[in-house]
Design an enzyme around this catalytic site. Sequence first.
Site, PDB file in Angstrom:
ATOM      1  N   ARG A  34      24.166 -19.126 123.408  1.00  0.00           N
ATOM      2  CA  ARG A  34      23.549 -17.857 123.001  1.00  0.00           C
ATOM      3  C   ARG A  34      22.127 -17.815 123.550  1.00  0.00           C
ATOM      4  O   ARG A  34      21.880 -17.208 124.586  1.00  0.00           O
ATOM      5  CB  ARG A  34      23.598 -17.732 121.471  1.00  0.00           C
ATOM      6  CG  ARG A  34      23.178 -16.373 120.946  1.00  0.00           C
ATOM      7  CD  ARG A  34      23.533 -16.205 119.483  1.00  0.00           C
ATOM      8  NE  ARG A  34      22.917 -17.206 118.614  1.00  0.00           N
ATOM      9  CZ  ARG A  34      23.093 -17.238 117.283  1.00  0.00           C
ATOM     10  NH1 ARG A  34      23.877 -16.347 116.691  1.00  0.00           N
ATOM     11  NH2 ARG A  34      22.507 -18.165 116.547  1.00  0.00           N
ATOM     12  N   CYS A  55      36.554   7.592 102.159  1.00  0.00           N
ATOM     13  CA  CYS A  55      35.766   8.645 102.797  1.00  0.00           C
ATOM     14  C   CYS A  55      34.337   8.159 103.018  1.00  0.00           C
ATOM     15  O   CYS A  55      33.950   7.075 102.595  1.00  0.00           O
ATOM     16  CB  CYS A  55      35.761   9.896 101.923  1.00  0.00           C
ATOM     17  SG  CYS A  55      37.395  10.464 101.393  1.00  0.00           S
ATOM     18  N   MET A  56      33.521   8.974 103.678  1.00  0.00           N
ATOM     19  CA  MET A  56      32.148   8.574 103.939  1.00  0.00           C
ATOM     20  C   MET A  56      31.351   8.370 102.650  1.00  0.00           C
ATOM     21  O   MET A  56      30.520   7.459 102.566  1.00  0.00           O
ATOM     22  CB  MET A  56      31.434   9.618 104.808  1.00  0.00           C
ATOM     23  CG  MET A  56      30.027   9.206 105.220  1.00  0.00           C
ATOM     24  SD  MET A  56      29.211  10.420 106.266  1.00  0.00           S
ATOM     25  CE  MET A  56      30.125  10.212 107.794  1.00  0.00           C
ATOM     26  N   ASP A  57      31.629   9.200 101.628  1.00  0.00           N
ATOM     27  CA  ASP A  57      30.812   9.178 100.423  1.00  0.00           C
ATOM     28  C   ASP A  57      31.603   8.940  99.137  1.00  0.00           C
ATOM     29  O   ASP A  57      30.990   8.857  98.062  1.00  0.00           O
ATOM     30  CB  ASP A  57      30.065  10.521 100.276  1.00  0.00           C
ATOM     31  CG  ASP A  57      29.435  10.963 101.577  1.00  0.00           C
ATOM     32  OD1 ASP A  57      28.572  10.235 102.084  1.00  0.00           O
ATOM     33  OD2 ASP A  57      29.845  12.026 102.108  1.00  0.00           O
ATOM     34  N   HIS A  72      21.746 -24.494 116.684  1.00  0.00           N
ATOM     35  CA  HIS A  72      22.590 -23.789 115.712  1.00  0.00           C
ATOM     36  C   HIS A  72      24.021 -24.276 115.835  1.00  0.00           C
ATOM     37  O   HIS A  72      24.554 -24.410 116.944  1.00  0.00           O
ATOM     38  CB  HIS A  72      22.532 -22.281 115.925  1.00  0.00           C
ATOM     39  CG  HIS A  72      23.168 -21.507 114.809  1.00  0.00           C
ATOM     40  ND1 HIS A  72      22.635 -21.487 113.536  1.00  0.00           N
ATOM     41  CD2 HIS A  72      24.284 -20.757 114.762  1.00  0.00           C
ATOM     42  CE1 HIS A  72      23.406 -20.746 112.759  1.00  0.00           C
ATOM     43  NE2 HIS A  72      24.420 -20.295 113.480  1.00  0.00           N
TER      44      HIS A  72
END
Length: 374
Positions: free
Chosen positions: A137, A313-315, A166
């Site tokens: 990385r 759903c989104m909300d 790491h």
Amino acid sequence: MQDPIDQRPSRIVVDLDRLSHNLRGIRERVGVPVMGIVKANAYGHGLVAVARHLQAQGVDQLGVAFLEEGMKLRQHGIALPILVMGGIFGPQAAQFIEHDLEITVSSLAKLRQVEAAAEALGRKAVIHLKIDTGMERIGVHSYSAGPFIEAAAASRWCVLKGVYSHLACADDPDSPMTAQQLERFLDACAHFERIGAPMPLRHLANSGGVLHFPDTYLDMVRPGILLYGVLPDPASRATVDTRAALSLRSQVIYFKVVRAGNPVSYGATWAPQRDTRVVTVPIGYGDGYPRGLSSRGRVLIRGQAYPVVGRVCMDQFMVDIGSGSAWNEDEVVLIGEQDGAAVSVESLARAAGMSAYEILVGLNERIPRQYVAA
């Protein structure tokens, strides 16, 4: 007038006593200093509040991913040493130094950029060298780190505080790669002795290392998700007694009877086989509750587990409570415990085909956070 966000029925509750318990358990296991990792909004728990609590608990150091996270902590009065672990972007070097942030130096070219910024400010930079032992990385390869180490040790404008790598596979206690990475790291660190330079602080163990590989503890450990009471991988073994610090709670805002065969939510992907009771919960993927839990997730209402039905759903999303009872404003537990029942982050991750990391860091700032302690 009360802020509307304080009245929102959905909220994240962070138990600071559990966070303290987890830190104590990690300390007892490792017996070396602990760098608490608070990147990505402290894994969804809230960057500043968690950092303040860890500072009060005497954690030795904090770790973040980006410059702006470190700057935010400084702006809110966090005085602990803070290591920024992400690869440094050269033009930002001066800001690291100005905000007393420790810098990850991952190449000879990056070292020269930091030295130039420090000299221009007339102020030394505190650095940690990043050695790549297998992640591919960032960092200098362990087998070619000699000139990099020599240049850092000889730097006039950098204080070499640490050297680290790491672990890629430490979440799995049976992976042979961790032993290979440890050997490569120690071989690279041995170069300090070969050139007669003081050995910096060596840190290697992440959450998986803390759980499974005591040989990686060295001079300091860097627990992330384990600090918050969540195992890093399904293969991980719970060798430290930790407790999940975060719960996600909402409330019922609507109740209806859905007739057999009538589909629920977008795409008409689910319909009951018989008349059933369905409630609506005001949280969705716009808050970070994964859409992948559509017709797969489970929540707790009045101590009973019920399935999420139809697409999230989104909300909002819907829950089939069958012949059960629920009233508007009844508590709904999405993550956490209620009346002896529990929904864990790990179980949600399995249901959604995600990792526990993704579940936690996906919980965004639209959800208000509440901090509790005995």
